[in-house]
Design an enzyme around this catalytic site. Sequence first.
Site, PDB file in Angstrom:
ATOM      1  N   GLN A  64      47.581  31.358  -4.957  1.00 11.15           N
ATOM      2  CA  GLN A  64      46.812  30.829  -6.082  1.00 11.15           C
ATOM      3  C   GLN A  64      47.517  30.991  -7.410  1.00 11.15           C
ATOM      4  O   GLN A  64      47.079  30.466  -8.428  1.00 11.15           O
ATOM      5  CB  GLN A  64      45.442  31.502  -6.140  1.00 11.15           C
ATOM      6  N   CYS A  70      40.572  32.110  -6.093  1.00  5.88           N
ATOM      7  CA  CYS A  70      40.610  32.734  -4.767  1.00  5.88           C
ATOM      8  C   CYS A  70      39.480  32.234  -3.871  1.00  5.88           C
ATOM      9  O   CYS A  70      39.663  32.015  -2.674  1.00  5.88           O
ATOM     10  CB  CYS A  70      40.540  34.243  -4.890  1.00  5.88           C
ATOM     11  N   HIS A 363      36.911  39.202  -5.966  1.00 10.58           N
ATOM     12  CA  HIS A 363      37.953  38.432  -5.281  1.00 10.58           C
ATOM     13  C   HIS A 363      37.480  38.044  -3.891  1.00 10.58           C
ATOM     14  O   HIS A 363      36.816  38.826  -3.205  1.00 10.58           O
ATOM     15  CB  HIS A 363      39.215  39.292  -5.184  1.00 10.58           C
ATOM     16  N   ASN A 384      45.130  37.027   2.404  1.00  7.49           N
ATOM     17  CA  ASN A 384      44.942  36.914   0.962  1.00  7.49           C
ATOM     18  C   ASN A 384      45.528  35.582   0.487  1.00  7.49           C
ATOM     19  O   ASN A 384      46.072  34.801   1.277  1.00  7.49           O
ATOM     20  CB  ASN A 384      45.600  38.099   0.254  1.00  7.49           C
TER      21      ASN A 384
END
Length: 446
Positions: A64, A70, A363, A384
């Site tokens: 990102q 996110c 997040h 992630n």
Amino acid sequence: MSQPITDAHLEEFSNTFHRLPKSDALKRTTMKNGILASSENTDSAIAMEPTFSVEIDTGAVSNQKQSGRCWMFAALNTMRHPLQKQFHLKDFELSQNYTNFWDKLEKSNYFYENILNTAALPLEDRKVAFLLATPQQDGGQWDMLCALIQKYGIVPKSIMPETFSSSASAQLNTVLNNKLRKDAVKLRTLVNQGADDTQIAATRKVMVSEVYRILVMALGEPVKEFDWTYKDSDGLYHKEHLTPQDFFKKYVGWQLSDYVSLINAPTEDKPYDHLYTVEMLGNVVGGREVRHLNVAIDTFKQLAVKQLQNGETVWFGSDVGKSSDRKAGIMDTEIYKVDDLLDVDLTMTKAQRLNYGESLMTHAMVLTGVDLVDGKPTKWKVENSWGDKVGNKGYFVMSDAWLDQYVYQVVINKKYLPENLQKVIETEYDQPKVLAPWDPMGALAL
């Protein structure tokens, strides 16, 4: 009762510090290396060895970059995982910039809606101040992404790739929020001067058109239809003419209404097994609204495990900055022994951290695996969206204890829910309890 710090207090404090065992040695290492490095627990890295009994192959991670998308990356990743497998695509990505464009346009219109709805309130009213503090931002929630897809569909990343402002969003956010606050002045003035609905609607339409112009210049203009060409992992060539809605229906094919947000918020104001929403939280006016089903932590985890065991990854929201090592890719309550180093008790319950502003969701990521011992989770594999230079090629290991304390939200297909929770969703969906705009469960994942 007033209680200033006196010289006698200071002498007592100093004496207390120097009576601590190894106080000078601890002071020197902490001054040199900082609190976290000085309190690092190497046993945590051993315990968080990345081996999992249930694991879904998801390929390379996305990035990102310098943006707060996110939630969008994580949601699109959960959708691309089965797409890659079914259509034999390697390291394929959906366009985060496409959904980003529509999110910012819709958030701007949503802001105008809320400004008009609160125009009779004084500027110092908490709701008005809340709106003006951040008119729009990159962050979001699962239901907000669903609202965008239901209205606009999605496209492959190759059709609408990243731009400077999608990957580094600070400049665009500054300009856009400047415009939205200026527009708020005009809209509130029109309402308070008695302008009719026709005049207000016409003014608002011009404002949205100007936002569209800004977004096209910064992010590019979304396609209405496109030709998608690609070679699959078997080397076969494909070409197809599609609309964004066609693409979603054919290549993802999810019934988005089947996926529900579960939260674990153990605070007294949110009894378990009930549905909640958050006032003024959303993006698409008239679109899908935010709904959270609050459940106990054991139920929360059992459902996540069940979805993983059935081959589906899990979108989740957490407070990623707590007890985590970005470089090593470890999230574990035992990774730093700060209390031991400083000889202070920093313990708080999950409810206390929520109630007193110590923690909230910051997040969103994706659960792609879990290690089960005697049927109980001990650690989780996490995809992630910070690129492959952090963690283990972008993947993290999360301890089960860390999930208990710092994970607040998972998205689960309701087919995995027990009958009683499905009934709660069915009966309370249209009348959830409404939480204040500043409630921690209204936090946006960045």
